[in-house]
Design a protein around this motif. Sequence first.
Motif, PDB file in Angstrom:
ATOM      1  N   GLY A  42      12.112   6.788   5.215  1.00  0.00           N
ATOM      2  CA  GLY A  42      13.450   7.282   5.529  1.00  0.00           C
ATOM      3  C   GLY A  42      13.909   6.903   6.915  1.00  0.00           C
ATOM      4  N   ASP A  43      12.972   6.834   7.847  1.00  0.00           N
ATOM      5  CA  ASP A  43      13.337   6.521   9.237  1.00  0.00           C
ATOM      6  C   ASP A  43      13.109   5.055   9.594  1.00  0.00           C
ATOM      7  OD1 ASP A  43      13.925   9.228   9.633  1.00  0.00           O
ATOM      8  OD2 ASP A  43      11.809   9.666  10.050  1.00  0.00           O
ATOM      9  N   HIS A  44      12.548   4.283   8.682  1.00  0.00           N
ATOM     10  CA  HIS A  44      12.202   2.894   8.989  1.00  0.00           C
ATOM     11  C   HIS A  44      13.402   1.988   8.724  1.00  0.00           C
ATOM     12  CE1 HIS A  44       9.675  -0.689   9.337  1.00  0.00           C
ATOM     13  NE2 HIS A  44       8.745   0.111   9.836  1.00  0.00           N
ATOM     14  N   GLN A  45      13.694   1.110   9.677  1.00  0.00           N
ATOM     15  CA  GLN A  45      14.909   0.305   9.553  1.00  0.00           C
ATOM     16  C   GLN A  45      14.636  -1.199   9.506  1.00  0.00           C
ATOM     17  OE1 GLN A  45      17.735   1.811   8.810  1.00  0.00           O
ATOM     18  NE2 GLN A  45      16.534   3.713   8.957  1.00  0.00           N
ATOM     19  N   SER A  46      13.368  -1.593   9.319  1.00  0.00           N
ATOM     20  CA  SER A  46      13.114  -3.039   9.189  1.00  0.00           C
ATOM     21  C   SER A  46      12.470  -3.398   7.853  1.00  0.00           C
ATOM     22  CB  SER A  46      12.209  -3.524  10.333  1.00  0.00           C
ATOM     23  OG  SER A  46      10.917  -2.930  10.241  1.00  0.00           O
ATOM     24  N   LEU A  47      11.861  -2.432   7.146  1.00  0.00           N
ATOM     25  CA  LEU A  47      11.147  -2.718   5.898  1.00  0.00           C
ATOM     26  C   LEU A  47      12.123  -3.176   4.817  1.00  0.00           C
ATOM     27  CD1 LEU A  47       8.176  -2.532   4.925  1.00  0.00           C
ATOM     28  CD2 LEU A  47       8.800  -0.374   3.825  1.00  0.00           C
ATOM     29  N   ARG A  48      11.827  -4.335   4.249  1.00  0.00           N
ATOM     30  CA  ARG A  48      12.692  -4.905   3.212  1.00  0.00           C
ATOM     31  C   ARG A  48      12.069  -4.865   1.819  1.00  0.00           C
ATOM     32  NH1 ARG A  48      14.673 -10.564   6.122  1.00  0.00           N
ATOM     33  NH2 ARG A  48      15.594  -9.621   7.994  1.00  0.00           N
ATOM     34  N   TRP A  49      10.760  -4.788   1.767  1.00  0.00           N
ATOM     35  CA  TRP A  49      10.051  -4.964   0.473  1.00  0.00           C
ATOM     36  C   TRP A  49       8.864  -4.009   0.442  1.00  0.00           C
ATOM     37  CZ3 TRP A  49       5.223  -6.523  -1.260  1.00  0.00           C
ATOM     38  CH2 TRP A  49       5.139  -7.138  -2.517  1.00  0.00           C
ATOM     39  N   LEU A  50       8.796  -3.171  -0.578  1.00  0.00           N
ATOM     40  CA  LEU A  50       7.700  -2.208  -0.730  1.00  0.00           C
ATOM     41  C   LEU A  50       7.224  -2.237  -2.177  1.00  0.00           C
ATOM     42  CD1 LEU A  50       5.913   0.152   0.261  1.00  0.00           C
ATOM     43  CD2 LEU A  50       7.814   1.700  -0.317  1.00  0.00           C
ATOM     44  N   SER A  51       5.926  -2.468  -2.354  1.00  0.00           N
ATOM     45  CA  SER A  51       5.350  -2.507  -3.702  1.00  0.00           C
ATOM     46  C   SER A  51       4.348  -1.371  -3.870  1.00  0.00           C
ATOM     47  CB  SER A  51       4.649  -3.848  -3.958  1.00  0.00           C
ATOM     48  OG  SER A  51       3.968  -3.808  -5.198  1.00  0.00           O
ATOM     49  N   LEU A  52       4.638  -0.504  -4.858  1.00  0.00           N
ATOM     50  CA  LEU A  52       3.725   0.582  -5.238  1.00  0.00           C
ATOM     51  C   LEU A  52       3.437   0.510  -6.739  1.00  0.00           C
ATOM     52  CD1 LEU A  52       5.268   3.477  -3.114  1.00  0.00           C
ATOM     53  CD2 LEU A  52       3.040   2.413  -2.771  1.00  0.00           C
ATOM     54  N   GLU A  53       3.437  -0.680  -7.271  1.00  0.00           N
ATOM     55  CA  GLU A  53       3.123  -0.875  -8.696  1.00  0.00           C
ATOM     56  C   GLU A  53       1.701  -0.400  -8.994  1.00  0.00           C
ATOM     57  OE1 GLU A  53       4.802  -4.690 -10.400  1.00  0.00           O
ATOM     58  OE2 GLU A  53       4.705  -5.175  -8.312  1.00  0.00           O
ATOM     59  N   GLU A  54       1.540   0.146 -10.164  1.00  0.00           N
ATOM     60  CA  GLU A  54       0.217   0.522 -10.670  1.00  0.00           C
ATOM     61  C   GLU A  54      -0.538   1.395  -9.669  1.00  0.00           C
ATOM     62  OE1 GLU A  54      -3.636  -1.707 -12.686  1.00  0.00           O
ATOM     63  OE2 GLU A  54      -1.798  -2.850 -12.361  1.00  0.00           O
ATOM     64  N   ASN A  55       0.055   2.531  -9.329  1.00  0.00           N
ATOM     65  CA  ASN A  55      -0.528   3.416  -8.319  1.00  0.00           C
ATOM     66  C   ASN A  55      -0.600   4.866  -8.767  1.00  0.00           C
ATOM     67  OD1 ASN A  55      -1.442   2.892  -5.425  1.00  0.00           O
ATOM     68  ND2 ASN A  55       0.087   1.297  -5.719  1.00  0.00           N
ATOM     69  N   ARG A  56      -0.514   5.109 -10.088  1.00  0.00           N
ATOM     70  CA  ARG A  56      -0.615   6.456 -10.652  1.00  0.00           C
ATOM     71  C   ARG A  56       0.495   7.382 -10.149  1.00  0.00           C
ATOM     72  NH1 ARG A  56      -7.197   7.494 -10.362  1.00  0.00           N
ATOM     73  NH2 ARG A  56      -7.799   5.562 -11.401  1.00  0.00           N
TER      74      ARG A  56
END
Length: 985
Positions: A897-911
């Motif tokens: 919520g506070d991060h302003q540079s992250l463009r890509w986040l992968s949480l596939e297959e993480n239950r």
Amino acid sequence: MCTQEAFQAQRSQLVGLIVSGSLEGFESILDWLLSWEVLSWEDYEGLSLLGQPLSHLARRLLDTVWNKGTWGCEQLIAAVREAQTDYQARELSSCWDPHSPHPARDLQSHRPAIVRRLHSHVEGVLDLAWEHGFISQYECDEIRLPIFTSSQRARKLLDLATVKANGLAAFLLRHVQKLPVSVALPFEDAACKKYMSKLRTTISAQSRFLSTYDGAENLCLEEIYTENVLEVRTERGPAGLPQKSPVTLGLEELFGTRDHLNEDADTVLVVGEAGSGKSTLLQQMHLLWASGRDFQEFLFVFPFSCRQLQCVVKPLSVQTLLFEHCCWPDLGQQEVFQFLLDHPNRVLLTFDGFDEFKFRFSDRERHCSPTDPTSVQNLLFNLLQGNLLKNARKVLTSRPDAVSALLRKYLRLELHLKGFSEEGIELYLRKCHREPGVADRLVRLLKATSPLHGLCHLPVVSWMVSKCHQELLLHGGGSPKTTTDLYLLILQHFLLHASPPHLVPCGLAPGLLQGRLPSLLHLGRLAVWGLGTCCYVFSDKQLQAAHIDSEDISLGFLVHAKSVVQGGTAPLEFLHITFQCFFAALYLVLSADLSPSLLRQLFSCHGPRSSLLARLLPPMCVPRSEHQEGSMAALLQEAEPHNLQITAAFLAGLLSWEHQGLLAGSQVSEKALLQRQACARSCLSCSLRKHFHSIPPAVPGEAKSMHAMPGFIWLIRSLYEMQEERLAREAVRGLKVGHLKLTFCGLGPAECAALAFVLRHLRRPVALQLDHNSVGDVGVEQLLPCLNVCKALYLRDNNISDRGVCKLVERALHCEQLQKLALFNNKLTDGCAPSMARLLSCKRNFLALRLGNNHITATGAQVLAEGLRANASLQFLGLWGNKVGDEGAQALAEALGDHQSLRWLSLEENRLQDEGVCSLAEGLERNSSLKVLKLSDNCITYFGAEALLRALERNDTILEVWLRGNSFSAEEVERLGLRDTRLLL
């Protein structure tokens, strides 16, 4: 009861069950189904096509039976059960009316019992049927084709009786009942039982002691054997899709059920570098079988050495190969051989060292007769293809370079033997040294000496370390760095033990080398001759021709070759192929008549042959002599490339400044030695520059990329063996690449040390991609010196644990250039999370961290989230294939919520479930930088998707939210897709 639905649900298991047997087992199932009239004659003919893969026939059978309804499905299950019982246990019922008015129908009704009784007597019955005019000579010849087993010939005869209306069926019905009934299955006959016992005893005696590396002592294999890392070879998946780690197997799982490269092939290939333990793995397999502890599905095991097979000149048949070149039956040779042909799935053949077989694999010449002789190479190639002894398992070992794409077409499975793990090294040394304190000191020494520790991943090196433990422990800080150092140490060990005590100097002094110079030259000349002629075992005649005498042999570098053939004098071979290469290099350095100018082609990189020692001595440069045909040039031009690479690296190491004093006392003049050293340095540096300059220009807008070409790793290793900083600096001067790709190159810790030794002198930052290798924690440690010139480091699938990553991060914190780190498919746990969090919070220019398919849980994710909160630069965070769960997702969502540079986040297959997704949705409402969120293959329901949709209404930055493989019905997928096209379902 077996309903059609249950039958269809079990289809894959049924196919596996049918295919896991042999063609004989499949045909036995057809016999039962014919006898019960489940199959019509037309069905049977459609399922008896020659040359069709067994898996195709099995699936066609299932389709045929399924169309016949529940009754047909039940009958197939019963037929499989009967075929297995028939195969294993009992004499079938043989009650039929020999004077039946319907002989053809009765032949079909009692087909399983008739085949069982007829198969051992089919030759005699054919002769009788021909004499009575029931069949023609042409029909006899067709049935007797050598491609058919006895059981298949019996079935061919019964099939013929079905269509001939001349009394053949009535003749068979009467005559078969008169045939003697076997009171036991064939493999319980006296001849077979005696042969099985002899084979087990012979192989047990051959396998019990480990004498591969040293004939001077007998190490009990059971006490010393240590498991190596054995992985299933993985195909490269489509771009963009996550790749799982390769499956690691235990030896006992070698023939387990799993995805195969080719379901219809019989050959399992085990590849590994020289010294990785391939021969010892086979020896352990043989011992487990012979002692009755494993692989008992095979009644007969036949081990062969390719280096010995290639010495066979006369033509061979399958029978000659098995009996004369492995183990001879004392009685009933024909009965035993016939059983092998009838039951090939109970037979295992192993072929060790295919890379040492001088013939290149080819499938052009087909040979299908098990009794007709052919050349040894043609026999082996047709065995591997399955043209001979189809359904017999074959295990082949080889170095990777010798395996062609053509051979891979005929492989059921390919495995990589990667040598010892770190735990394996320690376990092996403790097995070798059970006396108090010695193993502890050795293990401490290795852990404190990273280069030597890296070399020990090869079992042959671990053996040398164990052998030279006294010299190593006395050296203290002077432990070997390079492979050449280590082989010189083992040379010292053997020479000292062969010298009288009062003449033993301290260490490998020039005097010790000079005192044994004639023997070393004799051994070296033999080694070169062997490499040039692809000969690795030497007869008495060959040893005499090379002037090898008892004093040379007494040094211990030549040992008796292993062979299960009894009688005769066993030929000699070098302790290991690497020792043969080392002595060849020693000869090329110490030989007085070798012109330094002839080394100019040594490290050339132009074409498959010219890139190796094959062009070391061009014929045009060699003075005319009486022995031109046997000259060094002629020999080395014919040597195998992978052996010459090893030889060349040893040659570079021997010509280093460090060993100049050692060689100064040899017969080579100091001037000639200096000329050879200068020539080798110049050639190595020049070849690397040419290699770099051959890189194609960069694509506009992209960094210039270099993919490793054949020979590059070898050149780097050779440069490392010379241990000259100035030479390494000159070699990479002016290299202009932004991306260096060395994937699937078999890189281990030793290669990492060589890479770091050279690449640390680069003047421009480079992205170093080492995915799909065997770097490990020790390899990571070796790479640290070049980390400051890496702007990105990719280490996917490299067997790296928290220990290696923590060391990597500790160095990375001080490397300004490093901005990206990829560690997919490793062994990372929550234990590395604090280091990763520190990396995120301290490195202000760090851009990408990819940790997919590891073992990170919510605990680790929460720690990473703390680092993410303190970070203002990260753009890519990959955590797919872990166990982050809802708690971990909640922590990441708060940081997001506070991060302003992250463009890509992968949480596939993480239950992830809806609770975690709702937290992420809240984070998205405040985030204005994320463009791609990957949540595929979790446990998200429509409720969680609704939360994401509400967040998307307030977020116009995000472009894609991946939700494939979650808990949505088809209707929900359609409805969600219509509501927001950014949801990828």
